[in-house]
Each structure stands twice: as C-alpha cells, then as structure tokens.
Design a protein around this motif. Structure first.
Motif, mmCIF file in Angstrom:
data_model
loop_
_atom_site.group_PDB
_atom_site.id
_atom_site.type_symbol
_atom_site.label_atom_id
_atom_site.label_comp_id
_atom_site.label_asym_id
_atom_site.label_seq_id
_atom_site.Cartn_x
_atom_site.Cartn_y
_atom_site.Cartn_z
ATOM 1 N N TRP A 1 20.811 24.976 70.506
ATOM 2 C CA TRP A 1 20.495 26.373 70.255
ATOM 3 C C TRP A 1 20.516 27.134 71.571
ATOM 4 O O TRP A 1 20.045 26.638 72.595
ATOM 5 C CB TRP A 1 19.121 26.514 69.615
ATOM 6 C CG TRP A 1 19.057 25.932 68.246
ATOM 7 C CD1 TRP A 1 18.807 24.636 67.901
ATOM 8 C CD2 TRP A 1 19.270 26.640 67.035
ATOM 9 N NE1 TRP A 1 18.847 24.481 66.550
ATOM 10 C CE2 TRP A 1 19.128 25.707 65.987
ATOM 11 C CE3 TRP A 1 19.565 27.960 66.718
ATOM 12 C CZ2 TRP A 1 19.275 26.054 64.651
ATOM 13 C CZ3 TRP A 1 19.706 28.312 65.389
ATOM 14 C CH2 TRP A 1 19.563 27.361 64.370
ATOM 15 N N LEU A 2 21.039 28.357 71.539
ATOM 16 C CA LEU A 2 21.028 29.216 72.719
ATOM 17 C C LEU A 2 19.647 29.864 72.819
ATOM 18 O O LEU A 2 19.202 30.547 71.891
ATOM 19 C CB LEU A 2 22.112 30.295 72.615
ATOM 20 C CG LEU A 2 22.156 31.288 73.774
ATOM 21 C CD1 LEU A 2 22.505 30.574 75.073
ATOM 22 C CD2 LEU A 2 23.147 32.396 73.486
ATOM 23 N N MET A 3 18.958 29.633 73.940
ATOM 24 C CA MET A 3 17.607 30.177 74.155
ATOM 25 C C MET A 3 17.548 30.825 75.534
ATOM 26 O O MET A 3 18.327 30.482 76.428
ATOM 27 C CB MET A 3 16.555 29.064 74.076
ATOM 28 C CG MET A 3 16.535 28.296 72.771
ATOM 29 S SD MET A 3 15.858 29.215 71.415
ATOM 30 C CE MET A 3 14.144 29.185 71.803
ATOM 31 N N MET A 4 16.613 31.748 75.699
ATOM 32 C CA MET A 4 16.374 32.419 76.988
ATOM 33 C C MET A 4 14.918 32.220 77.372
ATOM 34 O O MET A 4 14.042 32.220 76.511
ATOM 35 C CB MET A 4 16.655 33.922 76.876
ATOM 36 C CG MET A 4 18.086 34.275 76.643
ATOM 37 S SD MET A 4 18.356 36.053 76.449
ATOM 38 C CE MET A 4 17.478 36.745 77.814
ATOM 39 N N LYS A 5 14.665 32.074 78.657
ATOM 40 C CA LYS A 5 13.291 31.943 79.130
ATOM 41 C C LYS A 5 12.752 33.337 79.433
ATOM 42 O O LYS A 5 13.415 34.155 80.071
ATOM 43 C CB LYS A 5 13.226 31.074 80.387
ATOM 44 C CG LYS A 5 11.837 30.625 80.706
ATOM 45 C CD LYS A 5 11.855 29.517 81.743
ATOM 46 C CE LYS A 5 10.465 28.953 81.877
ATOM 47 N NZ LYS A 5 10.432 27.814 82.794
ATOM 48 N N GLY B 1 7.003 32.809 80.594
ATOM 49 C CA GLY B 1 7.571 31.479 80.749
ATOM 50 C C GLY B 1 7.942 30.768 79.465
ATOM 51 O O GLY B 1 8.426 29.642 79.505
ATOM 52 N N GLN B 2 7.728 31.384 78.324
ATOM 53 C CA GLN B 2 8.086 30.733 77.064
ATOM 54 C C GLN B 2 9.555 31.002 76.739
ATOM 55 O O GLN B 2 10.179 31.894 77.294
ATOM 56 C CB GLN B 2 7.185 31.211 75.934
ATOM 57 C CG GLN B 2 5.751 30.784 76.121
ATOM 58 C CD GLN B 2 4.898 31.138 74.922
ATOM 59 O OE1 GLN B 2 5.362 31.662 73.923
ATOM 60 N NE2 GLN B 2 3.616 30.836 75.033
ATOM 61 N N TRP B 3 10.075 30.229 75.793
ATOM 62 C CA TRP B 3 11.470 30.354 75.404
ATOM 63 C C TRP B 3 11.594 31.189 74.138
ATOM 64 O O TRP B 3 10.721 31.162 73.281
ATOM 65 C CB TRP B 3 12.062 28.969 75.170
ATOM 66 C CG TRP B 3 12.203 28.183 76.438
ATOM 67 C CD1 TRP B 3 11.274 27.357 76.986
ATOM 68 C CD2 TRP B 3 13.310 28.179 77.321
ATOM 69 N NE1 TRP B 3 11.737 26.822 78.163
ATOM 70 C CE2 TRP B 3 13.005 27.316 78.388
ATOM 71 C CE3 TRP B 3 14.537 28.820 77.326
ATOM 72 C CZ2 TRP B 3 13.877 27.087 79.433
ATOM 73 C CZ3 TRP B 3 15.415 28.576 78.379
ATOM 74 C CH2 TRP B 3 15.082 27.717 79.416
ATOM 75 N N GLU B 4 12.711 31.941 74.059
ATOM 76 C CA GLU B 4 12.959 32.781 72.886
ATOM 77 C C GLU B 4 14.457 32.885 72.639
ATOM 78 O O GLU B 4 15.263 32.603 73.521
ATOM 79 C CB GLU B 4 12.367 34.175 73.083
ATOM 80 C CG GLU B 4 13.045 34.981 74.166
ATOM 81 C CD GLU B 4 12.471 36.366 74.355
ATOM 82 O OE1 GLU B 4 11.579 36.763 73.589
ATOM 83 O OE2 GLU B 4 12.928 37.054 75.271
ATOM 84 N N PHE B 5 14.793 33.298 71.428
ATOM 85 C CA PHE B 5 16.191 33.589 71.135
ATOM 86 C C PHE B 5 16.579 34.874 71.850
ATOM 87 O O PHE B 5 15.745 35.763 72.039
ATOM 88 C CB PHE B 5 16.415 33.746 69.630
ATOM 89 C CG PHE B 5 16.276 32.462 68.870
ATOM 90 C CD1 PHE B 5 17.196 31.441 69.032
ATOM 91 C CD2 PHE B 5 15.230 32.272 67.991
ATOM 92 C CE1 PHE B 5 17.072 30.253 68.331
ATOM 93 C CE2 PHE B 5 15.096 31.091 67.282
ATOM 94 C CZ PHE B 5 16.016 30.078 67.460
ATOM 95 N N ALA C 1 20.413 34.236 66.807
ATOM 96 C CA ALA C 1 20.114 32.797 66.753
ATOM 97 C C ALA C 1 21.464 32.084 66.702
ATOM 98 O O ALA C 1 22.103 31.986 65.658
ATOM 99 C CB ALA C 1 19.271 32.473 65.537
ATOM 100 N N ILE C 2 21.896 31.578 67.850
ATOM 101 C CA ILE C 2 23.223 30.977 67.963
ATOM 102 C C ILE C 2 23.057 29.475 68.090
ATOM 103 O O ILE C 2 22.331 28.985 68.950
ATOM 104 C CB ILE C 2 23.966 31.552 69.190
ATOM 105 C CG1 ILE C 2 24.087 33.073 69.036
ATOM 106 C CG2 ILE C 2 25.326 30.887 69.347
ATOM 107 C CD1 ILE C 2 24.625 33.777 70.250
ATOM 108 N N VAL C 3 23.754 28.742 67.229
ATOM 109 C CA VAL C 3 23.674 27.291 67.224
ATOM 110 C C VAL C 3 25.056 26.710 67.493
ATOM 111 O O VAL C 3 26.071 27.235 67.035
ATOM 112 C CB VAL C 3 23.097 26.756 65.898
ATOM 113 C CG1 VAL C 3 23.993 27.086 64.728
ATOM 114 C CG2 VAL C 3 22.838 25.268 65.973
ATOM 115 N N CYS C 4 25.061 25.661 68.272
ATOM 116 C CA CYS C 4 26.288 24.913 68.508
ATOM 117 C C CYS C 4 26.164 23.627 67.695
ATOM 118 O O CYS C 4 25.321 22.783 67.993
ATOM 119 C CB CYS C 4 26.437 24.615 69.998
ATOM 120 S SG CYS C 4 27.912 23.664 70.389
ATOM 121 N N THR C 5 26.946 23.544 66.658
ATOM 122 C CA THR C 5 26.828 22.372 65.778
ATOM 123 C C THR C 5 27.245 21.122 66.528
ATOM 124 O O THR C 5 28.077 21.165 67.440
ATOM 125 C CB THR C 5 27.684 22.536 64.515
ATOM 126 O OG1 THR C 5 29.029 22.762 64.904
ATOM 127 C CG2 THR C 5 27.185 23.682 63.686
#
Length: 107
Positions: free
Chosen positions: A66-70, A79-83, A52-56
């Motif tokens: 937040w870094l997410m992958m489809k 088709g949903q998004w996930e970490f 779970a990567i966040v860019c403040t």
C-alpha cells in the motif's frame, strides 16, 4: 452574604438593600467583576480527497503493498502513517468567498 431586607410597617419584607454595610454591596456587585471566558473559535471543517493505492502481489511477494505517507513530526497525529490526501475545501475557503464580491459587468 445575602443582603439584609427591612420589614415594612405591615411586617412585610421589602427588597431594599442595606447600603450601610459595604460587604453587602460588594457581594451583589462582585459577580459582575469576574472575567468571562473568551468566545470559542468555530471548528474548522475540511473536505479531503484520499487515494488508497495498492500494488497487488506478484508471485514473488506474499502480501500486497500500500502507498502510505508519514505525517509531519508536529501536530496531533505526529509521525503516524496515512494514505496520501489533498485538501479540496475548508471553511476558510468559504469565508474568503463571502468577502470577495463578484464584479458586475457593464451592459
């Protein structure tokens, strides 16, 4: 149809089945002819490592990113998004380790 039972001389019922009637025999043996359901597969278990990567936010942006992958277009959660995640261990790995026997060293 229940099998017919004969009475003994002492008016007691015996467990003798009247085989003259083919329907009685078919009723008794018919239950064995039904197909049985196939055995269920063992459930697959996985151990995942999730990031779970966040860019403040900086002063220009009001929200964090937040870094997410489809997910792929096929499957249960298509088709949903996930970490981002990677599979570390599965039950298939455990089965393969059981099949592979370690070599004994010659001493």
């Amino acid at each position: 149809v229940a099998p017919k039972k004969k009475k003994n001389k002492n008016n007691k019922k015996s467990s003798h089945v009247n085989v003259n009637n083919g329907k009685d025999v078919a009723a008794i043996c018919g239950h064995a002819a039904f197909p049985t359901p196939p055995p269920k597969k063992a459930k697959r278990e996985e151990v995942l490592a999730v990031a779970a990567i966040v860019c403040t936010n900086d002063q220009k942006e009001k929200e964090d990113k937040w870094l997410m992958m489809k997910r792929p277009k096929q499957g249960l959660l298509a088709g949903q998004w996930e970490f981002p995640s990677v599979c570390v261990w599965t039950t298939a790995d455990a089965k393969n380790k059981k099949k592979i026997k370690p070599k004994k060293s010659a001493t």
